[in-house]
Design an enzyme around this catalytic site. Structure first.
Site, PDB file in Angstrom:
ATOM      1  N   SER A   8       1.153  -0.796  -0.107  1.00 22.76           N
ATOM      2  CA  SER A   8       0.346   0.041  -0.271  1.00 22.76           C
ATOM      3  C   SER A   8       0.731   1.640   0.175  1.00 22.76           C
ATOM      4  O   SER A   8       1.627   1.397   0.767  1.00 22.76           O
ATOM      5  CB  SER A   8      -0.642  -0.069   1.139  1.00 22.76           C
ATOM      6  OG  SER A   8      -1.230   1.689   1.609  1.00 22.76           O
ATOM      7  N   HIS A  33      -1.282  -1.626  -4.103  1.00 28.83           N
ATOM      8  CA  HIS A  33      -2.309  -0.970  -3.746  1.00 28.83           C
ATOM      9  C   HIS A  33      -2.742   0.170  -2.930  1.00 28.83           C
ATOM     10  O   HIS A  33      -1.906   1.215  -2.528  1.00 28.83           O
ATOM     11  CB  HIS A  33      -2.428  -2.136  -2.414  1.00 28.83           C
ATOM     12  CG  HIS A  33      -3.831  -1.617  -1.746  1.00 28.83           C
ATOM     13  ND1 HIS A  33      -5.476  -2.450  -1.821  1.00 28.83           N
ATOM     14  CD2 HIS A  33      -4.062  -0.830  -0.111  1.00 28.83           C
ATOM     15  CE1 HIS A  33      -5.818  -1.977  -0.787  1.00 28.83           C
ATOM     16  NE2 HIS A  33      -5.340  -1.071  -0.090  1.00 28.83           N
ATOM     17  N   ASP A  35      -4.612   3.394  -2.218  1.00 27.40           N
ATOM     18  CA  ASP A  35      -5.881   3.577  -0.822  1.00 27.40           C
ATOM     19  C   ASP A  35      -6.463   5.188  -2.004  1.00 27.40           C
ATOM     20  O   ASP A  35      -6.036   6.309  -1.544  1.00 27.40           O
ATOM     21  CB  ASP A  35      -5.639   4.582   0.493  1.00 27.40           C
ATOM     22  CG  ASP A  35      -5.154   2.699   0.540  1.00 27.40           C
ATOM     23  OD1 ASP A  35      -6.358   1.308   0.762  1.00 27.40           O
ATOM     24  OD2 ASP A  35      -3.693   2.473   1.367  1.00 27.40           O
ATOM     25  N   MET A  37      -9.395   7.784  -0.456  1.00 26.51           N
ATOM     26  CA  MET A  37     -10.285   9.083   0.361  1.00 26.51           C
ATOM     27  C   MET A  37     -10.685   9.561   0.563  1.00 26.51           C
ATOM     28  O   MET A  37     -10.092  10.219  -0.294  1.00 26.51           O
ATOM     29  CB  MET A  37      -9.536   8.890   1.566  1.00 26.51           C
ATOM     30  CG  MET A  37      -8.479   7.440   1.825  1.00 26.51           C
ATOM     31  SD  MET A  37      -7.872   8.097   3.685  1.00 26.51           S
ATOM     32  CE  MET A  37      -6.210   6.294   3.354  1.00 26.51           C
ATOM     33  N   HIS A  66      -8.264   0.822  -3.794  1.00 27.68           N
ATOM     34  CA  HIS A  66      -9.607   0.344  -2.691  1.00 27.68           C
ATOM     35  C   HIS A  66      -9.977   1.423  -2.061  1.00 27.68           C
ATOM     36  O   HIS A  66      -9.658   2.799  -2.168  1.00 27.68           O
ATOM     37  CB  HIS A  66      -8.286   0.061  -1.687  1.00 27.68           C
ATOM     38  CG  HIS A  66      -8.841   0.232  -0.137  1.00 27.68           C
ATOM     39  ND1 HIS A  66      -8.214  -0.307   0.984  1.00 27.68           N
ATOM     40  CD2 HIS A  66     -10.557  -0.272   0.214  1.00 27.68           C
ATOM     41  CE1 HIS A  66      -9.843  -0.259   1.962  1.00 27.68           C
ATOM     42  NE2 HIS A  66     -10.438   0.210   1.263  1.00 27.68           N
ATOM     43  N   MET A  68     -12.465   4.383  -0.965  1.00 31.05           N
ATOM     44  CA  MET A  68     -12.579   4.315   0.509  1.00 31.05           C
ATOM     45  C   MET A  68     -13.800   5.527   0.219  1.00 31.05           C
ATOM     46  O   MET A  68     -13.174   6.908   0.768  1.00 31.05           O
ATOM     47  CB  MET A  68     -11.727   4.793   1.209  1.00 31.05           C
ATOM     48  CG  MET A  68     -11.290   3.198   1.821  1.00 31.05           C
ATOM     49  SD  MET A  68     -10.036   3.456   3.032  1.00 31.05           S
ATOM     50  CE  MET A  68      -8.554   3.156   1.635  1.00 31.05           C
ATOM     51  N   MET A 135     -10.734  -5.510   6.729  1.00 32.17           N
ATOM     52  CA  MET A 135     -10.476  -4.488   7.459  1.00 32.17           C
ATOM     53  C   MET A 135     -10.369  -4.670   8.413  1.00 32.17           C
ATOM     54  O   MET A 135     -10.847  -5.543   9.323  1.00 32.17           O
ATOM     55  CB  MET A 135     -11.042  -2.689   6.864  1.00 32.17           C
ATOM     56  CG  MET A 135     -11.217  -2.683   5.660  1.00 32.17           C
ATOM     57  SD  MET A 135      -9.796  -2.055   5.016  1.00 32.17           S
ATOM     58  CE  MET A 135      -9.017  -0.827   6.019  1.00 32.17           C
ATOM     59  N   ASP A 173      -5.655  -5.618   5.319  1.00 33.66           N
ATOM     60  CA  ASP A 173      -5.682  -5.059   5.080  1.00 33.66           C
ATOM     61  C   ASP A 173      -5.802  -4.171   6.583  1.00 33.66           C
ATOM     62  O   ASP A 173      -6.527  -3.388   7.200  1.00 33.66           O
ATOM     63  CB  ASP A 173      -6.605  -3.989   4.164  1.00 33.66           C
ATOM     64  CG  ASP A 173      -5.973  -3.109   3.295  1.00 33.66           C
ATOM     65  OD1 ASP A 173      -4.975  -2.247   4.265  1.00 33.66           O
ATOM     66  OD2 ASP A 173      -7.021  -1.536   3.109  1.00 33.66           O
TER      67      ASP A 173
HETATM   68  C1  DX5 Z   1      -5.534   2.197   5.519  1.00 33.83           C
HETATM   69  C2  DX5 Z   1      -6.057   1.904   4.162  1.00 33.83           C
HETATM   70  C3  DX5 Z   1      -4.615   0.967   3.794  1.00 33.83           C
HETATM   71  C4  DX5 Z   1      -3.442   1.202   4.861  1.00 33.83           C
HETATM   72  C5  DX5 Z   1      -2.302   0.257   6.146  1.00 33.83           C
HETATM   73  O1  DX5 Z   1      -7.656   2.596   5.780  1.00 33.83           O
HETATM   74  O2  DX5 Z   1      -6.489   1.235   3.469  1.00 33.83           O
HETATM   75  O3  DX5 Z   1      -4.155   0.489   3.545  1.00 33.83           O
HETATM   76  O4  DX5 Z   1      -3.075   1.917   4.279  1.00 33.83           O
HETATM   77  O5  DX5 Z   1      -2.018   0.757   6.640  1.00 33.83           O
HETATM   78  P1  DX5 Z   1      -0.529  -0.398   7.606  1.00 33.83           P
HETATM   79  O6  DX5 Z   1      -0.303  -1.101   6.474  1.00 33.83           O
HETATM   80  O7  DX5 Z   1       0.364   0.909   7.613  1.00 33.83           O
HETATM   81  O8  DX5 Z   1      -1.726   0.174   8.618  1.00 33.83           O
HETATM   82 ZN    ZN Z   2      -6.519   0.125   1.869  1.00 33.98          ZN
END
Ligand code: DX5
Ligand code: ZN
Length: 221
Positions: A8, A33, A35, A37, A66, A68, A135, A173
């Site tokens: 990620s 990956h 992310d 948001m 991903h 969100m 999650m 994740d």
């Molecule tokens: C959190 C993300 C994850 C995040 C994981 O909302 O979806 O992908 O980057 O970070 P770590 O591995 O540091 O918990």
């Molecule tokens: Zn993620």
């Protein structure tokens, strides 16, 4: 079967994104990956469509976005060539419609569940998606602590998938490190996604090897 590892980029240095992606590639991760948001579904903003497309253009590895975000259906057609699109069940009124949209777009659909969202919510779509992403932290930030009760959730999901004889994969994740990786894999996870356990380390190659080792040991042991 080998456990897959996704890097990620949330903990990567965005000023040197191409180098950071290359580092993960050279360390042998299986996919990148990304992310995304929106400040509504989760209390944070990260990166957007342009960066996801840029990542797609600079790596040979598969890319997983991903989402969100609220209204994920608005964005599917923006991710051309992206192999996996992950949406949250909590954001989605018509999951069958969205899954079909993602498939028609040419990507693999993955459904993500927040830690407190019950598995029942995906009972009828379980056979339609490529993977379920459990999650293991509340979404929104990297560097949080793995939520232990999620081990039971992974185990329950594994049983449901086996019982129905689906080939749906289990992704995890959030808070994945060498210790929690073993717990998750033992419970049935096939794929580990990590940000800080990869990009938070000095030596990215060693970090990925360490994660892989702990996953393999737990599979054998
Ligand atoms: C959190 C993300 C994850 C995040 C994981 O909302 O979806 O992908 O980057 O970070 P770590 O591995 O540091 O918990
Ligand atoms: Zn993620």
């Amino acid at each position: 079967m080998m456990v897959m590892i996704g890097a990620s980029i949330l903990s990567a240095d965005f000023g040197h994104l191409a180098e950071e992606v290359k580092k993960a590639e050279e360390a042998g991760v299986d996919f990148i990956h990304v992310d995304i948001m929106d400040g509504h579904f989760v209390p944070n903003l990260s990166i957007g469509i342009g960066t996801a497309r840029y990542v797609r253009s600079i790596t040979k590895l598969p890319v997983d976005v991903h989402l969100m975000v609220e209204n994920p259906e608005m964005f599917i057609n923006k991710f051309e060539g992206i192999e996996m699109i992950t949406f949250h069940i909590e954001t989605c009124k018509f999951p069958f419609r969205l899954i079909n949209m993602i498939k028609e777009h040419g990507s693999k659909p993955i459904v993500a569940l927040n830690p407190s969202t019950p598995l029942d919510t995906i009972e009828y779509i379980l056979g339609e998606v490529y993977a379920v992403l459990i999650m293991t932290v509340e979404p929104g930030f990297s560097g949080q602590k793995f939520i232990k009760p999620m081990i039971k959730k992974i185990d329950n999901l594994k049983h449901k998938i086996s019982k129905e004889d689906y080939d749906t994969k289990i992704f995890v994740d959030g808070g994945i490190n060498t210790e929690t990786a073993s717990l998750a894999v033992n419970a049935g996870a096939d794929t580990l996604i990590a940000a800080s356990a990869i990009y938070g380390k000095e030596d990215v190659k060693k970090a990925v090897e360490d994660l892989r080792k702990s996953a393999i040991i737990s599979r054998i042991g």
